[in-house]
Design a protein around this motif. Sequence first.
Motif, PDB file in Angstrom:
ATOM      1  N   LEU A  38     -63.627  40.098 126.343  1.00  7.50           N
ATOM      2  CA  LEU A  38     -62.252  40.581 126.288  1.00  7.50           C
ATOM      3  C   LEU A  38     -61.976  41.236 124.950  1.00  7.50           C
ATOM      4  CD1 LEU A  38     -60.193  38.563 124.425  1.00  7.50           C
ATOM      5  CD2 LEU A  38     -60.838  36.973 126.230  1.00  7.50           C
ATOM      6  N   CYS A  39     -61.039  42.149 124.956  1.00  6.75           N
ATOM      7  CA  CYS A  39     -60.600  42.742 123.694  1.00  6.75           C
ATOM      8  C   CYS A  39     -59.096  42.565 123.572  1.00  6.75           C
ATOM      9  CB  CYS A  39     -60.988  44.219 123.602  1.00  6.75           C
ATOM     10  SG  CYS A  39     -59.994  45.354 124.568  1.00  6.75           S
ATOM     11  N   SER A  40     -58.651  42.425 122.338  1.00 10.27           N
ATOM     12  CA  SER A  40     -57.242  42.170 122.086  1.00 10.27           C
ATOM     13  C   SER A  40     -56.939  42.453 120.619  1.00 10.27           C
ATOM     14  CB  SER A  40     -56.890  40.717 122.413  1.00 10.27           C
ATOM     15  OG  SER A  40     -55.536  40.432 122.117  1.00 10.27           O
ATOM     16  N   HIS A  41     -55.659  42.693 120.330  1.00  9.79           N
ATOM     17  CA  HIS A  41     -55.237  42.758 118.932  1.00  9.79           C
ATOM     18  C   HIS A  41     -54.358  41.557 118.594  1.00  9.79           C
ATOM     19  CE1 HIS A  41     -52.079  44.937 121.223  1.00  9.79           C
ATOM     20  NE2 HIS A  41     -51.267  44.312 120.403  1.00  9.79           N
ATOM     21  N   LEU A  42     -54.285  40.574 119.536  1.00 11.03           N
ATOM     22  CA  LEU A  42     -53.534  39.342 119.318  1.00 11.03           C
ATOM     23  C   LEU A  42     -54.517  38.281 118.828  1.00 11.03           C
ATOM     24  CD1 LEU A  42     -51.298  39.471 122.520  1.00 11.03           C
ATOM     25  CD2 LEU A  42     -50.764  40.281 120.215  1.00 11.03           C
ATOM     26  N   LEU A  43     -54.614  38.125 117.521  1.00 17.37           N
ATOM     27  CA  LEU A  43     -55.684  37.357 116.922  1.00 17.37           C
ATOM     28  C   LEU A  43     -55.633  35.872 117.269  1.00 17.37           C
ATOM     29  CD1 LEU A  43     -55.798  39.043 113.407  1.00 17.37           C
ATOM     30  CD2 LEU A  43     -56.725  39.827 115.589  1.00 17.37           C
ATOM     31  N   GLU A  44     -54.450  35.289 117.323  1.00 15.57           N
ATOM     32  CA  GLU A  44     -54.340  33.855 117.592  1.00 15.57           C
ATOM     33  C   GLU A  44     -54.883  33.516 118.973  1.00 15.57           C
ATOM     34  OE1 GLU A  44     -50.919  30.371 117.980  1.00 15.57           O
ATOM     35  OE2 GLU A  44     -50.436  32.272 117.016  1.00 15.57           O
ATOM     36  N   GLN A  45     -54.644  34.396 119.941  1.00 14.41           N
ATOM     37  CA  GLN A  45     -55.122  34.149 121.293  1.00 14.41           C
ATOM     38  C   GLN A  45     -56.644  34.202 121.349  1.00 14.41           C
ATOM     39  OE1 GLN A  45     -53.162  36.961 123.820  1.00 14.41           O
ATOM     40  NE2 GLN A  45     -51.121  36.112 123.456  1.00 14.41           N
ATOM     41  N   VAL A  46     -57.230  35.169 120.665  1.00 16.42           N
ATOM     42  CA  VAL A  46     -58.682  35.280 120.634  1.00 16.42           C
ATOM     43  C   VAL A  46     -59.298  34.050 119.985  1.00 16.42           C
ATOM     44  CG1 VAL A  46     -60.611  36.589 119.667  1.00 16.42           C
ATOM     45  CG2 VAL A  46     -58.662  37.800 120.645  1.00 16.42           C
ATOM     46  N   GLU A 106     -57.248  43.924 126.872  1.00 14.86           N
ATOM     47  CA  GLU A 106     -55.876  43.495 126.534  1.00 14.86           C
ATOM     48  C   GLU A 106     -55.217  42.754 127.705  1.00 14.86           C
ATOM     49  OE1 GLU A 106     -54.782  43.719 123.614  1.00 14.86           O
ATOM     50  OE2 GLU A 106     -55.759  45.398 122.619  1.00 14.86           O
ATOM     51  N   PRO A 107     -55.789  41.626 128.140  1.00 15.81           N
ATOM     52  CA  PRO A 107     -55.272  40.950 129.332  1.00 15.81           C
ATOM     53  C   PRO A 107     -53.869  40.380 129.185  1.00 15.81           C
ATOM     54  CG  PRO A 107     -56.872  39.570 128.214  1.00 15.81           C
ATOM     55  CD  PRO A 107     -56.934  40.913 127.550  1.00 15.81           C
ATOM     56  N   THR A 108     -53.395  40.140 127.958  1.00 16.89           N
ATOM     57  CA  THR A 108     -52.060  39.561 127.782  1.00 16.89           C
ATOM     58  C   THR A 108     -51.087  40.519 127.111  1.00 16.89           C
ATOM     59  OG1 THR A 108     -52.724  38.552 125.676  1.00 16.89           O
ATOM     60  CG2 THR A 108     -52.983  37.213 127.655  1.00 16.89           C
ATOM     61  N   ALA A 109     -51.427  41.801 127.058  1.00 18.76           N
ATOM     62  CA  ALA A 109     -50.543  42.783 126.422  1.00 18.76           C
ATOM     63  C   ALA A 109     -49.221  42.890 127.182  1.00 18.76           C
ATOM     64  CB  ALA A 109     -51.218  44.153 126.368  1.00 18.76           C
ATOM     65  N   GLY A 110     -48.117  42.720 126.475  1.00 15.59           N
ATOM     66  CA  GLY A 110     -46.801  42.851 127.087  1.00 15.59           C
ATOM     67  C   GLY A 110     -46.385  41.684 127.945  1.00 15.59           C
ATOM     68  N   VAL A 111     -47.157  40.590 127.909  1.00 18.72           N
ATOM     69  CA  VAL A 111     -46.862  39.431 128.743  1.00 18.72           C
ATOM     70  C   VAL A 111     -46.124  38.385 127.914  1.00 18.72           C
ATOM     71  CG1 VAL A 111     -47.881  37.617 130.180  1.00 18.72           C
ATOM     72  CG2 VAL A 111     -48.922  39.895 130.113  1.00 18.72           C
ATOM     73  N   ASP A 112     -45.130  37.709 128.510  1.00 16.61           N
ATOM     74  CA  ASP A 112     -44.375  36.692 127.789  1.00 16.61           C
ATOM     75  C   ASP A 112     -45.259  35.481 127.511  1.00 16.61           C
ATOM     76  OD1 ASP A 112     -44.072  34.552 129.923  1.00 16.61           O
ATOM     77  OD2 ASP A 112     -43.111  36.211 130.965  1.00 16.61           O
ATOM     78  N   PRO A 113     -44.832  34.573 126.614  1.00 17.57           N
ATOM     79  CA  PRO A 113     -45.694  33.439 126.224  1.00 17.57           C
ATOM     80  C   PRO A 113     -46.157  32.562 127.380  1.00 17.57           C
ATOM     81  CG  PRO A 113     -43.896  33.687 124.651  1.00 17.57           C
ATOM     82  CD  PRO A 113     -43.610  34.642 125.776  1.00 17.57           C
ATOM     83  N   TYR A 147     -42.917  42.049 141.099  1.00 17.81           N
ATOM     84  CA  TYR A 147     -43.676  41.182 140.201  1.00 17.81           C
ATOM     85  C   TYR A 147     -43.330  41.473 138.742  1.00 17.81           C
ATOM     86  CZ  TYR A 147     -47.042  39.208 143.572  1.00 17.81           C
ATOM     87  OH  TYR A 147     -47.629  38.503 144.593  1.00 17.81           O
ATOM     88  N   SER A 148     -43.382  40.445 137.914  1.00 17.35           N
ATOM     89  CA  SER A 148     -43.227  40.619 136.470  1.00 17.35           C
ATOM     90  C   SER A 148     -44.544  41.141 135.894  1.00 17.35           C
ATOM     91  CB  SER A 148     -42.881  39.282 135.807  1.00 17.35           C
ATOM     92  OG  SER A 148     -43.972  38.384 135.913  1.00 17.35           O
ATOM     93  N   LYS A 149     -44.505  41.511 134.613  1.00 18.63           N
ATOM     94  CA  LYS A 149     -45.709  41.998 133.949  1.00 18.63           C
ATOM     95  C   LYS A 149     -46.811  40.940 133.970  1.00 18.63           C
ATOM     96  CE  LYS A 149     -48.335  44.407 131.081  1.00 18.63           C
ATOM     97  NZ  LYS A 149     -49.072  45.612 131.483  1.00 18.63           N
ATOM     98  N   GLY A 150     -46.453  39.697 133.704  1.00 22.03           N
ATOM     99  CA  GLY A 150     -47.436  38.624 133.715  1.00 22.03           C
ATOM    100  C   GLY A 150     -48.041  38.408 135.087  1.00 22.03           C
ATOM    101  N   MET A 151     -47.221  38.498 136.127  1.00 24.37           N
ATOM    102  CA  MET A 151     -47.720  38.336 137.491  1.00 24.37           C
ATOM    103  C   MET A 151     -48.657  39.477 137.868  1.00 24.37           C
ATOM    104  SD  MET A 151     -44.167  37.021 139.254  1.00 24.37           S
ATOM    105  CE  MET A 151     -44.816  36.792 140.901  1.00 24.37           C
ATOM    106  N   LEU A 152     -48.347  40.691 137.420  1.00 21.62           N
ATOM    107  CA  LEU A 152     -49.224  41.833 137.695  1.00 21.62           C
ATOM    108  C   LEU A 152     -50.577  41.655 137.006  1.00 21.62           C
ATOM    109  CD1 LEU A 152     -46.722  44.834 137.403  1.00 21.62           C
ATOM    110  CD2 LEU A 152     -47.855  44.008 139.483  1.00 21.62           C
ATOM    111  N   GLN A 153     -50.564  41.124 135.779  1.00 22.39           N
ATOM    112  CA  GLN A 153     -51.824  40.884 135.095  1.00 22.39           C
ATOM    113  C   GLN A 153     -52.636  39.818 135.825  1.00 22.39           C
ATOM    114  OE1 GLN A 153     -51.998  43.678 133.267  1.00 22.39           O
ATOM    115  NE2 GLN A 153     -52.924  42.527 131.594  1.00 22.39           N
TER     116      GLN A 153
END
Length: 284
Positions: free
Chosen positions: A193-201, A164-171, A139-145
């Motif tokens: 959820l918590c994240s440091h990706l502001l646009e997604q939040v 960080e549900p989308t950390a390291g995941v491609d667009p 599985y890819s990183k996105g599939m594992l998430q």
Amino acid sequence: MNAVEIENIHKSFPGHWGRGGVYAVKGVSLSIAQGSVYGLIGPNGSGKSTIMKALVGLLSPDEGSCRVFGQPATAASNRKEIGFLPENPYFYKFLTGEETVRFYGRLCGLRGKELKERTAEMLELAGLTEAAHRRLGGYSKGMLQRVGLAQALVQRPRLLVLDEPTAGVDPIGSRAIRDIILNLKEQGMTVFLCSHLLEQVQEICDNVGILYRGCLIANGTMEAITRDRSTTEVSLRNPAPELLEQIRTIAGEAWLGSAPARNSLESVFIRGIQAKLREQEQQK
């Protein structure tokens, strides 16, 4: 009754070799309404994961309290109410996606026909039906998430906690995860959820809190947090140059300029991929 009530929690960790401790969280209070999506943002090391672990009962705060649907976060009755996806989940790579979700379903008490149907339902929700019989090692990183989301939802929780549900995941994988979260919101589920990706939040959350060095420095609705009271935006579709000139003249010194609207780089990327996929399908 709110889904989550966090009141004045403090948490510190001892330093190395008996040296001074480190405060991870300092007097944080927040609440999350049922059926809403709350985003906690902040730089790495600001205390986001500590708050989430306190909420799901993995650690106890030094002071303050965390309550989930009116019950203490450490209450055994909350185990069925909360689904949790940590930042770096560990899965057995020799299991398939289907076996993984079924394994966690059994841990949550599901059996027989209910377990089989729920496993298939969660794999479909996560977009992993075609990969259900592949081992996680492929599985890819996105599939594992996404399989992580499936296992977090298998027992039908009322609160979903995502670190960080989308950390390291491609667009593309990131977009798929956000679509799942928005779908869950439409079904009435509460998501924290918590994240440091502001646009997604900003795209998916109703309310947001900003955490810095263990302190909550801002907390409110997305509209209130992001509003700029000193500027007003006006959007026009294909305006004639003459119309723009008239508006500029009327605005006078308040005119700040005009420019074509811009799409986010992510939306351009996603549309480009989708167009290419449609082109390939037409050529078959």
